[in-house]
Design a protein around this motif. Structure first.
Motif, PDB file in Angstrom:
ATOM      1  N   ASP A 254      -6.156  -1.843   6.299  1.00 61.73           N
ATOM      2  CA  ASP A 254      -7.137  -1.042   5.570  1.00 61.73           C
ATOM      3  C   ASP A 254      -7.338  -1.667   4.196  1.00 61.73           C
ATOM      4  N   GLY A 255      -8.563  -1.607   3.706  1.00 64.40           N
ATOM      5  CA  GLY A 255      -8.855  -2.155   2.377  1.00 64.40           C
ATOM      6  C   GLY A 255      -9.363  -3.578   2.450  1.00 64.40           C
ATOM      7  N   PRO A 256      -8.475  -4.566   2.314  1.00 65.81           N
ATOM      8  CA  PRO A 256      -7.087  -4.435   1.885  1.00 65.81           C
ATOM      9  C   PRO A 256      -6.985  -4.405   0.359  1.00 65.81           C
TER      10      PRO A 256
ATOM     11  N   ALA B 145       4.224   5.850  -5.153  1.00 68.04           N
ATOM     12  CA  ALA B 145       4.251   5.988  -6.612  1.00 68.04           C
ATOM     13  C   ALA B 145       3.181   6.951  -7.115  1.00 68.04           C
ATOM     14  N   LEU B 146       2.013   6.948  -6.483  1.00 65.75           N
ATOM     15  CA  LEU B 146       0.898   7.773  -6.959  1.00 65.75           C
ATOM     16  C   LEU B 146       0.909   9.192  -6.387  1.00 65.75           C
TER      17      LEU B 146
ATOM     18  N   THR C 260       0.824  -1.217   0.000  1.00 67.03           N
ATOM     19  CA  THR C 260       0.000   0.000   0.000  1.00 67.03           C
ATOM     20  C   THR C 260       0.852   1.258   0.000  1.00 67.03           C
ATOM     21  N   HIS C 261       1.832   1.309   0.882  1.00 66.44           N
ATOM     22  CA  HIS C 261       2.635   2.528   0.987  1.00 66.44           C
ATOM     23  C   HIS C 261       3.583   2.686  -0.198  1.00 66.44           C
TER      24      HIS C 261
ATOM     25  N   LEU D  38      -5.303   5.396   1.743  1.00 71.37           N
ATOM     26  CA  LEU D  38      -6.648   4.891   1.465  1.00 71.37           C
ATOM     27  C   LEU D  38      -7.034   5.133   0.014  1.00 71.37           C
ATOM     28  N   ARG D  39      -6.654   6.271  -0.508  1.00 71.66           N
ATOM     29  CA  ARG D  39      -6.964   6.569  -1.915  1.00 71.66           C
ATOM     30  C   ARG D  39      -6.173   5.649  -2.852  1.00 71.66           C
ATOM     31  N   ALA D  40      -4.952   5.319  -2.442  1.00 70.10           N
ATOM     32  CA  ALA D  40      -4.153   4.383  -3.241  1.00 70.10           C
ATOM     33  C   ALA D  40      -4.804   2.999  -3.264  1.00 70.10           C
TER      34      ALA D  40
END
Length: 409
Positions: A317-319, A248-249, A242-243, A272-274
């Protein structure tokens, strides 16, 4: 004085310089047992094995069994061994009562008077035996099936302990399990040499990675190792992937700018947006294929075809869609890589490192890099005694190792 039950046992190997003989004696005394050395033939040279026969005495038959089970880890076998005792699985997912719990050491089981190697050494499993085929293998509890035969008790088993090597090898410069004061340049050079040797031997290298690798800005260095072919598979969790994708984003990790080291406004939402973006696209690989994810560690894994196993946890989160949320399924995905690995490098992730260490054979060269020496201590306490610990910043470490390998590739 009443008769005390005893068993005459035999042990062979480099008993003195590897400290095996003293460990056997210390273990017996610590458990309130007694021993008598019947014979002790010392090898004439440092290359020759020594052989000893010892009479182990217990207070009762039950106490004697406890003593024999404890010293079995050092390669001790009865002078007159019997075949292993087998019992059927009572129902799926359950070992028979009194099952033998395996170690991560090379083990053999006696079947029909013949010693048979137990395939796939791994701690905390059972040993399934097929007497007709003359085979034995380790099996997790969850994979047992009713009627299968498993070893019970400690009889008919032979464990091969790890001995001090006869010649120099990587990490001989470390005299302690946890190294915080050794010259870092020497440590890096030895690890780079080990990675070259493992790759040249055609064996796999496992990288167990925590999110600190991304937080410290070291994901790019690990990606370089992947591109050079020094990482065969990556183990991690939802956080590291995730991180890395967040980085990257959005250029942040946990909302902190990778380049500037300061929190970004609204950065606490970036991870969370990623995750949401990757879930919308159907996974990490589709995100790469659709041109949304164009850099980073996970991008490099996809582009190079390097496999990864992401095991989830209750706090995720998510995952991400790629995360395996079932712990048993995650173990099953990781286990084949552990069984064929030549080396494992654990990078700032305590729980995933312990999980991986539980599945690795003791023969696998294992290096744990963490700023916290307690992580390596916990690995050793939980049975991964072969682990070499390097206490340093994971970001600096990865950069130096990648530079060393890149300079000689």
């Amino acid at each position: 004085m009443p008769h005390r039950p005893y068993e005459d046992v035999r042990v062979e190997g480099h008993l003195i310089d590897s400290g095996i003989m003293s460990q056997i004696m210390d273990t017996i005394v610590a458990l309130d047992g007694e021993f008598e050395t019947l014979t002790f033939e010392v090898g004439r040279t440092n290359e020759d094995a020594s052989v000893a026969e010892i009479r182990v005495k217990g207070r009762s038959q039950e106490h004697l069994e406890e003593l024999l089970g404890s010293v079995q880890l050092f390669g001790v076998v009865p002078v007159h061994p019997d075949d292993a005792v087998l019992a059927p699985v009572p129902c799926d997912g359950v070992f028979p009562e009194g099952f033998y719990s395996t170690t991560n050491l090379e083990t053999a089981v006696r079947i029909g008077g013949i010693w048979v190697r137990v395939e796939n050494p791994e701690m905390d499993l059972g040993i399934r035996v097929d007497p007709e085929a003359g085979t034995a293998e380790t099996v997790p509890m969850a994979d047992t099936h009713e009627g299968e035969l498993f070893v019970v008790g400690h009889g008919g088993l032979r464990v091969q302990p790890i001995e001090r090597p006869r010649a120099g090898q990587a990490f001989e410069f470390m005299n302690s399990a946890v190294s915080s004061e050794k010259p870092k340049a020497q440590v890096v050079a030895e690890i780079a040499r080990m990675l070259r040797q493992v790759r040249a031997a055609g064996k796999e290298v496992i990288a167990v990675v925590g999110p600190a690798v991304v937080h410290t800005g070291a994901a790019g260095h690990l990606a370089r190792l992947v591109e050079m072919g020094y990482v065969s598979v990556l183990f991690g969790g939802n956080a590291v992937a995730t991180h890395d994708i967040e980085s990257a984003l959005y250029g942040t990790s946990l909302g902190v700018s990778i380049s500037e080291g300061i929190p970004k406004v609204g950065g606490h939402e970036h991870h969370l947006r990623a995750i949401n973006t990757i879930r919308r696209l159907g996974g990490i690989k589709p995100a790469v294929e659709q041109g949304v994810l164009t850099e980073g560690l996970m991008y490099t894994l996809v582009k190079t075809g390097t496999p990864y196993v992401l095991a989830g946890s209750i706090r995720d989160d998510g995952p991400l869609p790629d995360v395996i949320t079932d712990a048993v399924q995650a173990q099953a995905a990781m286990r084949p890589y552990c069984r064929t690995a030549g080396a494992c490098i654990m990078l700032s992730t305590m729980l995933h490192s312990i999980a991986t260490g539980n599945m690795l054979p003791a023969s696998v060269t294992t290096v744990c890099v963490d700023i916290n020496p307690a992580v390596v201590t916990k690995l050793s306490d939980r049975g991964s005694f072969q682990t070499i610990g390097i206490v340093t910043d994971v970001g600096l470490f990865l950069g130096q190792v990648a530079d060393d390998l890149e300079a000689t590739t």
